[in-house]
Write a protein that holds these residues in place. Structure first.
Motif, PDB file in Angstrom:
ATOM      1  N   PHE A 138      -3.643 -12.975  -0.019  1.00 33.79           N
ATOM      2  CA  PHE A 138      -2.896 -11.500   0.290  1.00 33.79           C
ATOM      3  C   PHE A 138      -3.954 -10.524  -0.225  1.00 33.79           C
ATOM      4  N   THR A 139      -4.957 -10.567  -1.038  1.00 29.06           N
ATOM      5  CA  THR A 139      -5.940  -9.612  -1.319  1.00 29.06           C
ATOM      6  C   THR A 139      -6.684  -9.208  -0.134  1.00 29.06           C
ATOM      7  N   ALA A 140      -7.198 -10.169   0.829  1.00 28.59           N
ATOM      8  CA  ALA A 140      -7.967 -10.118   2.109  1.00 28.59           C
ATOM      9  C   ALA A 140      -6.992  -9.191   3.114  1.00 28.59           C
ATOM     10  N   LEU A 150      -5.919  -2.113   4.615  1.00 29.41           N
ATOM     11  CA  LEU A 150      -6.352  -0.839   4.269  1.00 29.41           C
ATOM     12  C   LEU A 150      -7.732  -0.302   5.115  1.00 29.41           C
ATOM     13  N   GLY A 151      -8.470  -1.269   5.518  1.00 26.65           N
ATOM     14  CA  GLY A 151      -9.818  -0.974   6.036  1.00 26.65           C
ATOM     15  C   GLY A 151      -9.275  -0.475   7.450  1.00 26.65           C
ATOM     16  N   SER A 193       1.576   3.362   3.703  1.00 26.92           N
ATOM     17  CA  SER A 193       0.507   2.431   3.147  1.00 26.92           C
ATOM     18  C   SER A 193       1.046   2.201   1.465  1.00 26.92           C
ATOM     19  N   TYR A 194       1.658   3.413   1.157  1.00 27.45           N
ATOM     20  CA  TYR A 194       2.233   3.241  -0.466  1.00 27.45           C
ATOM     21  C   TYR A 194       2.977   1.958  -0.500  1.00 27.45           C
ATOM     22  N   ILE A 195       3.709   1.677   0.430  1.00 27.26           N
ATOM     23  CA  ILE A 195       4.547   0.246   0.343  1.00 27.26           C
ATOM     24  C   ILE A 195       3.874  -0.812   0.684  1.00 27.26           C
ATOM     25  N   VAL A 196       3.028  -0.925   1.879  1.00 23.90           N
ATOM     26  CA  VAL A 196       2.308  -2.075   2.277  1.00 23.90           C
ATOM     27  C   VAL A 196       1.114  -2.701   1.133  1.00 23.90           C
ATOM     28  N   LEU A 234      -3.326   6.470  -2.997  1.00 23.87           N
ATOM     29  CA  LEU A 234      -3.379   5.178  -2.354  1.00 23.87           C
ATOM     30  C   LEU A 234      -4.625   4.286  -2.637  1.00 23.87           C
ATOM     31  N   LEU A 235      -5.813   5.168  -2.782  1.00 20.51           N
ATOM     32  CA  LEU A 235      -7.007   4.553  -2.954  1.00 20.51           C
ATOM     33  C   LEU A 235      -7.246   4.103  -4.187  1.00 20.51           C
TER      34      LEU A 235
END
Ligand code: ZN
Length: 274
Positions: free
Chosen positions: A108-110, A116-117, A141-144, A202-203
């Motif tokens: 899931f990290t990938a 994000l990339g 993205s704050y959710i994903v 986010l970052l």
């Protein structure tokens, strides 16, 4: 008994190649996002068309990289050149996805960092084009990202290798980087916008989920890269202080340095002082 078809290394190489191909396809979609989102258009319909003459692309004119080469970088209808940016975005996304998979394996990290990339590539180019970081990309993205990294945290915690600490660390990092950029935007309104502040949260989350090293190196690299390039642009007269160089692309580039090399750079930095 099912024979072992692939050993660990070949499976990883195969997965990396597949991730690269998926990246090319996602990159093709990012080109649509980069063009349409700032214009407030739908990214789903209508299908892709030549931005100069409106000619609707058939599927074979829309294959990542290959079509650009096959069409010799020209629109089939109007013969005007196709911007080199399109194949470059596809290639960059493909390379990025392959790197992320190689780095993190099938996890899931990938998935979180590939997502994000892709977001980073779209945001960097939109920021360069129109000096904006659209909420419609940043806020979902704050959710994903927390959902994907949260899933990985639970898997790791279940495996006994760690507790829920990475998620707490991510929240602390998100709040810290958000607050830092918020103060910077108030003190220096010409340099930072609210878009940068929202992106910082986010970052901060993603970087500190990996560790404090990636957060510190990622945040520092943004200012180092942004400072050096802005300095070069100002000195060579390619930009003036008033032209407002967007900072988003440097935040994203810095974050990438933090993700890839943050841990290693930070531990070697600490070793100098111990
Ligand atoms: Zn055309």
């Amino acid at each position: 008994m099912i024979p072992e078809l692939l050993d660990g290394t070949s499976a990883r190489i195969l997965a990396t190649i597949l991730a690269g191909v998926l990246g090319l396809v996602i990159g093709s979609f990012l080109n649509v996002v980069i063009w349409r989102v700032p214009r407030g258009e739908s990214v789903v319909s209508p299908s892709s068309a030549c931005p100069r003459c409106g000619h609707t692309l058939s599927w074979w004119e829309n294959v990542p990289l290959i079509s650009w080469v096959a069409l010799r970088a020209r629109c089939r209808a109007c013969r005007l050149p196709i911007n080199l940016r399109y194949p470059l975005v596809e290639l960059a996304t493909g390379v990025l996805f392959a790197l992320v998979l190689w780095h993190f394996g099938v996890t899931f990290t990938a998935l979180a960092f590939a997502y994000l990339g892709a977001v980073a590539i779209a945001l960097a180019l939109i920021d360069l084009d129109v000096h904006r970081l659209p909420d419609s990309i940043v806020l979902p993205s704050y959710i994903v990202v927390p959902v994907l990294l949260g899933a990985q945290t639970l898997i790791d915690a279940h495996a006994g290798s760690s507790e829920l600490w990475p998620l707490w660390r991510a929240l602390i990092g998100a709040a810290s980087l958000f607050a830092f950029y918020f103060v910077a935007a108030i003190v220096y309104p010409g340099g930072m916008g609210l878009g940068d502040v929202k992106l910082a949260g986010l970052l901060g989350f993603a970087l500190s989920w990996l560790g404090w090293g990636p957060l510190i190196i990622g945040a520092f690299s943004a200012f180092l890269l942004g400072g050096v390039f802005s300095g070069v642009l100002l000195l060579t007269g390619r930009a003036s202080r008033k032209s407002g160089i967007p900072f988003g692309p440097w935040m994203l580039a810095g974050a990438m340095v933090g993700v890839m090399w943050g841990r290693a750079l930070w531990s070697s930095y600490l070793q100098i002082f111990t």
